[in-house]
Design an enzyme around this catalytic site. Structure first.
Site, short mmCIF file in Angstrom:
data_model
loop_
_atom_site.label_atom_id
_atom_site.label_comp_id
_atom_site.label_asym_id
_atom_site.label_seq_id
_atom_site.Cartn_x
_atom_site.Cartn_y
_atom_site.Cartn_z
CB SER A 194 41.80 38.43 42.97
OG SER A 194 40.74 37.73 42.39
CG ASP A 448 44.27 33.26 37.22
OD1 ASP A 448 43.12 32.72 37.54
OD2 ASP A 448 44.60 34.34 37.53
CG HIS A 494 42.89 33.73 40.80
ND1 HIS A 494 43.02 34.86 39.65
CD2 HIS A 494 42.08 34.09 41.89
CE1 HIS A 494 42.45 35.76 40.20
NE2 HIS A 494 41.73 35.72 41.54
#
Ligand SMILES: *[C@@H]1O[C@H](CO)[C@@H](O)[C@H](O)[C@H]1NC(C)=O
Ligand SMILES: *[C@@H]1O[C@H](CO)[C@@H](O)[C@H](O)[C@H]1NC(C)=O
Ligand SMILES: *[C@@H]1O[C@H](CO)[C@@H](O)[C@H](O)[C@H]1NC(C)=O
Ligand SMILES: *[C@@H]1O[C@H](CO)[C@@H](O)[C@H](O)[C@H]1NC(C)=O
Ligand SMILES: *[C@@H]1O[C@H](CO)[C@@H](O)[C@H](O)[C@H]1NC(C)=O
Ligand SMILES: *[C@@H]1O[C@H](CO)[C@@H](O)[C@H](O)[C@H]1NC(C)=O
Ligand SMILES: *[C@@H]1O[C@H](CO)[C@@H](O)[C@H](O)[C@H]1NC(C)=O
Ligand SMILES: *[C@@H]1O[C@H](CO)[C@@H](O)[C@H](O)[C@H]1NC(C)=O
Ligand SMILES: *[C@@H]1O[C@H](CO)[C@@H](O)[C@H](O)[C@H]1NC(C)=O
Ligand SMILES: *[C@@H]1O[C@H](CO)[C@@H](O)[C@H](O)[C@H]1NC(C)=O
Ligand SMILES: *[C@@H]1O[C@H](CO)[C@@H](O)[C@H](O)[C@H]1NC(C)=O
Ligand SMILES: *[C@@H]1O[C@H](CO)[C@@H](O)[C@H](O)[C@H]1NC(C)=O
Length: 582
Positions: A194, A448, A494
């Site tokens: 991320s 994601d 994610h």
């Protein structure tokens, strides 16, 4: 604690490897090991700031049961000519555990990591930085503005890439001197997902010669486009004045997964080929399917870009029981989201989440007083627009009045240009990293719902085009694969597995990169383990991009196939902008 004589320690280190943690973990030894003023251009260490304390048999990390003994150090530095003081944390494993490694962990959201223990499982020294904006206590989005209209550029560059690069510049020679290994190579790693993935990419791009191995997951880079994208689903709804019940959206996602799962050759609850789904499945076929969701009171969660994730007005959200059938309007919202943002001339501004990804950024808010679904602007996107584009110290947009698709494109363009050499983090010329032997392992969950998988594909394509303009498709793929490999993770969400698709997730990335860097074991596939569902425990060898997985016959493993139409479905030109978008 007893005071050690640094000369004695140096002698001990020089002759034997017998120094104990107690011997090394003293203020005077750390002070002696600090890089001297002038040895790192522009950075001076402050000896008076040093603290050091040995810690024995401590448990670190959330899941770990292993215990470690280490030296817990703090020291501060200053940037020449500025009267700032930037505190750093360091953790040095006890001498028998040290394996000549330096490791940095990425943070997430708007935070750098404030934990320096991440290297312990790898026998690595590690550090964390307060970055000059008190990053141990504040996230960067709380510091980006001094006030309305006034950008804190020091904090912006520090968060973007300089703070971590400076930490590594200081940490490596400090580590060498701490262990008395001044002439020994210290293998240098960065691992994150991320924003941590973006941070890893920032180090590859800006401090490439410092790093031997970087593991970057779902990087939150191409920051302007990426952040404004979070406002796009709500804008579709506002423009059309239609707010679909979240249950209808959830049903569209579930039914898409069910329909597209078999296209990869195996029915296992996972769309391993979202490209085949995109090319072969028509969302309109779902019109008329019924859905039901029970009433619930809950907390709405964003996807980790901001610590303040709840929409303005409170933490709790109320949802009534939802019972209905999917309408053409519901499908139009989902289709618009998956198609991605275009301007009013039909020019593409950005890519989007892969079909079958959760549509939670599109979820409206239920107004319990009026019993209607209303606009909900995810703060991940709204805060970016208020603070970074409008330069107003507000945590979210209050509405989308008069906001059109062209407005979103304009916000993206302003953000891209304003932060082109800081937050954007898509510099595609990786020559210093490549030529000094660095290795990059890049991965992204294909479903994601926060950072689109195609965003990573686009960067891989940009790097290849910039690094190998003269080579053929096959030649440039091979050349890149020698030092930069990219893997899509089927079904994954994610930075983790996906509750809607029980697919694999890679769990041995550090072992893989260490083998590659230190033993020359170049991967060609990436192991990933299924953690739920009927195939729980199965290890799948992920396909290296641009090959794609395909089960054939009754094989228990997928093959990695070449499929030009698939690759083209992942390939974009962003002609809504005048500048190239890397
Ligand atoms: C190094 O520089 C810092 C700040 O510029 C100064 O405070 C410190 O005394 C210097 N250290 C030495 C050993 O000269
Ligand atoms: C740490 O654990 C080791 C092994 O269990 C033990 O020998 C040692 O005494 C412990 N050290 C301290 C300070 O507790
Ligand atoms: C390091 O020392 C500081 C200051 O005593 C303490 O707050 C911190 O928890 C320690 N960190 C570790 C990982 O032991
Ligand atoms: C965090 O903030 C507190 C005060 O709020 C301050 O005392 C402390 O030094 C800060 N920590 C760091 C590491 O800057
Ligand atoms: C900053 O601007 C916002 C929006 O105009 C306003 O609500 C806020 O009061 C301003 N803050 C200050 C400190 O002036
Ligand atoms: C390593 O470098 C440090 C700092 O420059 C110095 O104090 C120390 O004596 C050196 N140690 C060895 C073993 O060369
Ligand atoms: C979608 O599937 C998930 C589990 O796979 C389930 O929990 C959820 O209730 C489903 N939602 C709808 C609307 O069918
Ligand atoms: C999907 O189906 C609808 C309704 O049958 C049709 O109008 C539309 O053209 C189809 N879309 C594609 C891309 O084939
Ligand atoms: C949903 O509505 C349909 C049609 O009105 C009804 O038959 C069904 O029982 C309802 N389902 C639930 C769970 O309320
Ligand atoms: C929502 O509205 C219903 C009916 O008006 C009421 O009974 C309920 O308490 C409300 N819930 C909340 C959380 O406000
Ligand atoms: C929004 O558009 C309406 C009608 O086009 C206009 O009257 C209004 O002034 C605009 N509002 C803002 C804030 O620009
Ligand atoms: C990948 O997984 C397979 C099967 O579990 C195993 O045999 C192989 O050693 C693993 N490869 C690596 C590089 O870990």
């Amino acid at each position: 604690m007893r005071r050690s004589n640094p000369i004695t320690i140096a002698a001990l280190l020089a002759t034997t490897n017998a120094a104990s943690l107690d011997d090394l973990c003293t203020v005077s030894h750390v002070q002696a090991a600090l890089p001297a003023n002038g040895t790192i251009l522009g950075l001076n260490l402050l000896a008076d700031s040093v603290t050091a304390a040995a810690v024995y048999n401590a448990t670190v990390g959330r899941e770990s049961t292993a215990t470690y003994s280490y030296c817990n150090v703090t020291a501060s530095y200053t940037q020449v000519g500025k009267d700032n003081v930037i505190p750093l944390k360091f953790i040095f494993p006890q001498p028998p555990d040290f394996q000549n490694r330096w490791y940095l962990a990425g943070g997430g959201g708007f935070s750098l990591s404030s934990d320096a223990t991440g290297g312990l499982p790898y026998g690595a020294a590690s550090g964390a930085t307060s970055a000059g904006y008190d990053a141990f206590n504040f996230s960067y989005d709380e510091k980006v503005l001094y006030g309305n209209g006034s950008i804190n550029w020091d904090a912006t560059y520090a968060f973007s890439y300089t703070a971590l690069g400076e930490l590594t510049k200081i940490g490596k020679p400090l580590t060498q001197a701490f262990y008395g290994l001044n002439d020994t190579k210290i293998y240098t790693y960065f691992e994150g997902c991320s924003d941590g993935g973006r941070e890893g990419m920032s180090q590859v791009q800006r401090w490439g010669e410092e790093y031997d191995g970087v593991v970057a997951g779902a990087p939150a880079f191409r920051f302007a486009q990426q952040q404004v994208l979070h406002v796009y689903p709500a804008t579709i709804e506002a423009v059309n004045d239609y707010y679909p019940p979240p249950c209808a959206l959830a049903k569209i996602v579930n039914a898409t997964i069910a329909a597209c799962d078999p296209l990869d050759g195996r029915t296992d609850g996972v769309i391993s080929r979202t490209d085949l789904c995109k090319l072969n499945f028509n969302l309109s076929s779902l019109i008329g399917e019924s859905y039901y969701c029970a009433a619930q009171t809950g907390t709405s969660l964003g996807f980790g870009f901001s610590k303040r994730q709840a929409p303005p007005g409170g933490q709790t959200s109320v949802q009534p029981a939802q019972n209905g059938t999917i309408t053409a309007q519901d499908v139009a919202v989902a289709q618009g989201v998956y198609d991605g943002l275009h301007d009013s001339n039909g020019k593409r501004a950005y890519l989007s989440w892969q079909i079958g990804s959760d549509l939670s950024d599109a979820d409206p808010t239920y107004n319990n007083a009026t019993s209607v679904w209303e606009l909900n602007i995810p703060s991940t996107g709204g805060e970016y627009v208020t603070k970074f584009i409008q330069l107003l110290d507000l945590d979210n947009l209050s509405d989308l009045n008069n906001v059109t698709y062209d407005t979103l494109v304009e916000w993206m363009n302003i953000g891209m240009i304003r932060y082109l050499d800081s937050l954007q983090t898509t510099l595609p010329d990786l020559t210093p990293f490549q030529s000094s032997g660095g290795k990059l392992l890049h991965y992204h969950g294909e479903s994601d719902p926060s950072i689109p998988a195609a965003s990573s594909v686009h960067y891989w394509q940009s790097v290849r085009d910039i690094m190998y303009p003269g080579l053929s498709d096959a030649e440039s793929r091979d050349a890149l694969s020698d030092w930069y490999q990219f893997y899509l993770v089927p079904g994954a969400a994610h930075c983790g597995s996906n509750s809607l698709q029980p697919g694999p997730y890679p769990v041995d990335n550090m072992a893989t990169i260490i083998d590659w860097v230190e033993s020359g074991v170049k991967p060609s596939r990436l192991n990933a383990t299924v953690s739920s569902g009927v195939n729980k425990g199965e290890v799948q060898a992920l396909c290296q991009w641009p090959t794609r997985p395909l089960w054939s016959g009754n094989s228990s493993e997928f093959e990695c196939v070449e499929d030009l139409a698939s690759v083209e479905s992942w390939t974009y030109t962003f002609d809504a902008f005048k500048l190239p978008v890397y």
